[in-house]
Design a protein around this motif. Structure first.
Motif, PDB file in Angstrom:
ATOM      1  N   ARG A 201      16.475  44.483 -17.202  1.00 38.63           N
ATOM      2  CA  ARG A 201      17.031  44.038 -15.925  1.00 38.63           C
ATOM      3  C   ARG A 201      15.888  43.566 -15.040  1.00 38.63           C
ATOM      4  O   ARG A 201      14.720  43.895 -15.265  1.00 38.63           O
ATOM      5  CB  ARG A 201      17.778  45.176 -15.224  1.00 38.63           C
ATOM      6  CG  ARG A 201      16.859  46.297 -14.757  1.00 38.63           C
ATOM      7  CD  ARG A 201      17.592  47.353 -13.959  1.00 38.63           C
ATOM      8  NE  ARG A 201      16.705  48.459 -13.603  1.00 38.63           N
ATOM      9  CZ  ARG A 201      17.095  49.538 -12.942  1.00 38.63           C
ATOM     10  NH1 ARG A 201      18.355  49.663 -12.547  1.00 38.63           N
ATOM     11  NH2 ARG A 201      16.226  50.499 -12.672  1.00 38.63           N
ATOM     12  N   LEU A 206      18.150  40.206  -6.934  1.00 43.78           N
ATOM     13  CA  LEU A 206      17.877  38.794  -7.183  1.00 43.78           C
ATOM     14  C   LEU A 206      18.758  37.869  -6.353  1.00 43.78           C
ATOM     15  O   LEU A 206      18.675  36.648  -6.473  1.00 43.78           O
ATOM     16  CB  LEU A 206      18.061  38.495  -8.673  1.00 43.78           C
ATOM     17  CG  LEU A 206      17.406  37.229  -9.223  1.00 43.78           C
ATOM     18  CD1 LEU A 206      15.899  37.236  -9.004  1.00 43.78           C
ATOM     19  CD2 LEU A 206      17.727  37.059 -10.701  1.00 43.78           C
ATOM     20  N   SER A 208      22.467  36.266  -4.726  1.00 42.45           N
ATOM     21  CA  SER A 208      23.842  35.994  -5.156  1.00 42.45           C
ATOM     22  C   SER A 208      24.038  34.638  -5.830  1.00 42.45           C
ATOM     23  O   SER A 208      25.162  34.281  -6.166  1.00 42.45           O
ATOM     24  CB  SER A 208      24.780  36.080  -3.936  1.00 42.45           C
ATOM     25  OG  SER A 208      24.386  35.143  -2.940  1.00 42.45           O
ATOM     26  N   HIS A 213      20.600  33.570 -11.513  1.00 45.52           N
ATOM     27  CA  HIS A 213      20.761  34.670 -12.468  1.00 45.52           C
ATOM     28  C   HIS A 213      20.786  34.142 -13.905  1.00 45.52           C
ATOM     29  O   HIS A 213      20.210  34.761 -14.810  1.00 45.52           O
ATOM     30  CB  HIS A 213      22.031  35.457 -12.160  1.00 45.52           C
ATOM     31  CG  HIS A 213      21.890  36.394 -10.999  1.00 45.52           C
ATOM     32  ND1 HIS A 213      21.506  37.705 -11.142  1.00 45.52           N
ATOM     33  CD2 HIS A 213      22.057  36.196  -9.666  1.00 45.52           C
ATOM     34  CE1 HIS A 213      21.458  38.292  -9.956  1.00 45.52           C
ATOM     35  NE2 HIS A 213      21.790  37.393  -9.035  1.00 45.52           N
ATOM     36  N   ARG A 214      21.418  32.990 -14.127  1.00 44.54           N
ATOM     37  CA  ARG A 214      21.442  32.421 -15.471  1.00 44.54           C
ATOM     38  C   ARG A 214      20.053  31.933 -15.874  1.00 44.54           C
ATOM     39  O   ARG A 214      19.654  32.063 -17.034  1.00 44.54           O
ATOM     40  CB  ARG A 214      22.473  31.298 -15.564  1.00 44.54           C
ATOM     41  CG  ARG A 214      23.901  31.806 -15.418  1.00 44.54           C
ATOM     42  CD  ARG A 214      24.941  30.770 -15.798  1.00 44.54           C
ATOM     43  NE  ARG A 214      26.301  31.293 -15.606  1.00 44.54           N
ATOM     44  CZ  ARG A 214      27.370  30.865 -16.223  1.00 44.54           C
ATOM     45  NH1 ARG A 214      27.277  29.864 -17.102  1.00 44.54           N
ATOM     46  NH2 ARG A 214      28.560  31.384 -15.998  1.00 44.54           N
ATOM     47  N   ASP A 256      29.461  34.481 -16.024  1.00 47.19           N
ATOM     48  CA  ASP A 256      28.466  34.816 -15.016  1.00 47.19           C
ATOM     49  C   ASP A 256      27.861  36.178 -15.317  1.00 47.19           C
ATOM     50  O   ASP A 256      28.471  37.040 -15.952  1.00 47.19           O
ATOM     51  CB  ASP A 256      29.103  34.830 -13.620  1.00 47.19           C
ATOM     52  CG  ASP A 256      29.312  33.426 -13.059  1.00 47.19           C
ATOM     53  OD1 ASP A 256      28.599  32.501 -13.510  1.00 47.19           O
ATOM     54  OD2 ASP A 256      30.180  33.252 -12.203  1.00 47.19           O
ATOM     55  N   ARG A 258      24.791  39.205 -13.774  1.00 46.89           N
ATOM     56  CA  ARG A 258      23.803  39.645 -12.786  1.00 46.89           C
ATOM     57  C   ARG A 258      22.603  40.202 -13.540  1.00 46.89           C
ATOM     58  O   ARG A 258      22.699  41.206 -14.245  1.00 46.89           O
ATOM     59  CB  ARG A 258      24.387  40.698 -11.847  1.00 46.89           C
ATOM     60  CG  ARG A 258      25.365  40.130 -10.824  1.00 46.89           C
ATOM     61  CD  ARG A 258      25.440  41.046  -9.608  1.00 46.89           C
ATOM     62  NE  ARG A 258      24.188  41.115  -8.877  1.00 46.89           N
ATOM     63  CZ  ARG A 258      23.877  40.318  -7.847  1.00 46.89           C
ATOM     64  NH1 ARG A 258      24.731  39.390  -7.441  1.00 46.89           N
ATOM     65  NH2 ARG A 258      22.716  40.454  -7.231  1.00 46.89           N
ATOM     66  N   MET A 259      21.459  39.539 -13.368  1.00 44.42           N
ATOM     67  CA  MET A 259      20.266  39.970 -14.069  1.00 44.42           C
ATOM     68  C   MET A 259      19.600  41.176 -13.405  1.00 44.42           C
ATOM     69  O   MET A 259      18.678  41.755 -13.974  1.00 44.42           O
ATOM     70  CB  MET A 259      19.280  38.814 -14.158  1.00 44.42           C
ATOM     71  CG  MET A 259      19.497  37.940 -15.385  1.00 44.42           C
ATOM     72  SD  MET A 259      19.233  38.824 -16.944  1.00 44.42           S
ATOM     73  CE  MET A 259      17.486  39.175 -16.831  1.00 44.42           C
ATOM     74  N   ASP A 260      20.037  41.547 -12.195  1.00 41.51           N
ATOM     75  CA  ASP A 260      19.471  42.741 -11.567  1.00 41.51           C
ATOM     76  C   ASP A 260      20.312  43.978 -11.877  1.00 41.51           C
ATOM     77  O   ASP A 260      20.194  45.009 -11.214  1.00 41.51           O
ATOM     78  CB  ASP A 260      19.298  42.560 -10.055  1.00 41.51           C
ATOM     79  CG  ASP A 260      20.519  41.941  -9.380  1.00 41.51           C
ATOM     80  OD1 ASP A 260      21.593  41.906 -10.016  1.00 41.51           O
ATOM     81  OD2 ASP A 260      20.385  41.509  -8.223  1.00 41.51           O
TER      82      ASP A 260
END
Length: 305
Positions: A201, A206, A208, A213-214, A256, A258-260
């Motif tokens: 992660r 990061l 919205s 995120h991608r 979609d 979320r990388m965080d």
């Protein structure tokens, strides 16, 4: 472009406790500057030395391609070929070609260049959101990230068996936190099946922006993938004589993400030979949703000198 997670020259502020600063630094690194129509400049990584991390080039190329596409269309796949190693001493210039805009899909080609020479070619496809038939793989049953130690913690425990340069890179502040499932012993690698799992992660928030995120997922997807094809042979990034580099890299974005938040990167390698290793990856959210798939072939050579 080497995919070694410890080699990834990620932006790191001086204060190792500044977790949000790590996330902000990654966001700055991935955002590209428009310098003319369909021409972009990717920032240099502060403090970066030597070769540019391949995931950085892919992530920046994705951001450049998206700059020429209607915002209602999201990236659903990219296919990249690495041609030359990028140099951390120079910014990267991205030229975008608008190949096609249809009713549902848009396709783009991106050429990443340094000093007038291409270092990466990438094709990307964007799609307008729509409903359709749906199914997905089930997430492997593995321990959750809360039960595992980070790469940095494992490196501290194994410091005596790791080269100093490798140890310093793994333990320095990085925006991507990695927690391996199963054995992690680069200094004394055992022979294992070509399958592994790792949680990762972005440390900090990061924001919205779904595109960012991608792009961060594309960036991180170049970590921990090529090494899967080394496992049956008992070699690692620090094995004497090992020469490795990413040759091509593909990502399919299923939804979609979320990388965080924690993602499980489940990888396998069905084949290696002729100095190359082929690897596949699947990325799952903690609640078991498959959000992306990857594939990569890379150079894996053992040189006698």
């Amino acid at each position: 472009m080497k995919d070694d997670p410890a080699r990834a020259d990620e932006p790191a502020p001086a204060d190792s406790q500044d977790v949000q600063g790590l996330a902000d630094g990654l966001a700055r690194l991935l955002r590209v500057e428009e310098i003319d129509t369909d021409l972009y400049r990717g920032p240099r990584n502060p403090g970066g030395k030597g070769r540019v991390f391949g995931g950085q080039v892919v992530g920046q190329a994705l951001m450049a391609a998206a700059g020429s596409v209607d915002e209602e269309r999201s990236i659903h796949s990219l296919h990249a070929y690495f041609m030359r190693a990028g140099n951390e001493d120079y910014p990267i210039i991205f030229r975008v070609e608008r190949d096609f805009d249809g009713g549902s899909f848009s396709t783009r080609r991106v050429i990443a260049m340094q000093k007038g020479q291409p270092i990466l070619n990438m094709a990307a496809s964007f799609q307008r959101a729509e409903e359709g038939l749906s199914h997905a793989d089930i997430m492997p049953d593995v321990p959750g990230p809360e039960e595992l130690k980070s790469e940095a913690e494992l490196a501290e425990e194994q410091r005596g068996s790791l080269p100093d340069g490798f140890y310093q890179m793994v333990t320095r502040p990085r925006p991507i936190e990695l927690r391996p499932v199963g054995p992690w012993s680069p200094g004394k690698p055992p022979r294992l099946e070509p399958v592994r799992h790792i949680w990762f992660r972005v440390r900090g928030d990061l924001g919205s922006d779904p595109l960012l995120h991608r792009a961060a997922l594309a960036y991180a997807s170049d970590m921990a993938l090529l090494g899967t094809s080394m496992q049956p042979h008992g070699v690692s990034w620090v094995s004497p004589g090992l020469q490795s580099a990413s040759l091509d890299h593909a990502v399919w974005f299923h939804s979609d993400v979320r990388m965080d938040e924690w993602l499980l990167y489940s990888t396998d390698s069905p084949w290696a030979g002729s100095g190359r290793g082929y690897n596949r990856g699947r990325l799952f959210t903690q609640d078991g949703r498959l959000v992306a798939s990857t594939a990569q072939e890379g150079l894996i050579r053992i040189r006698k000198k």
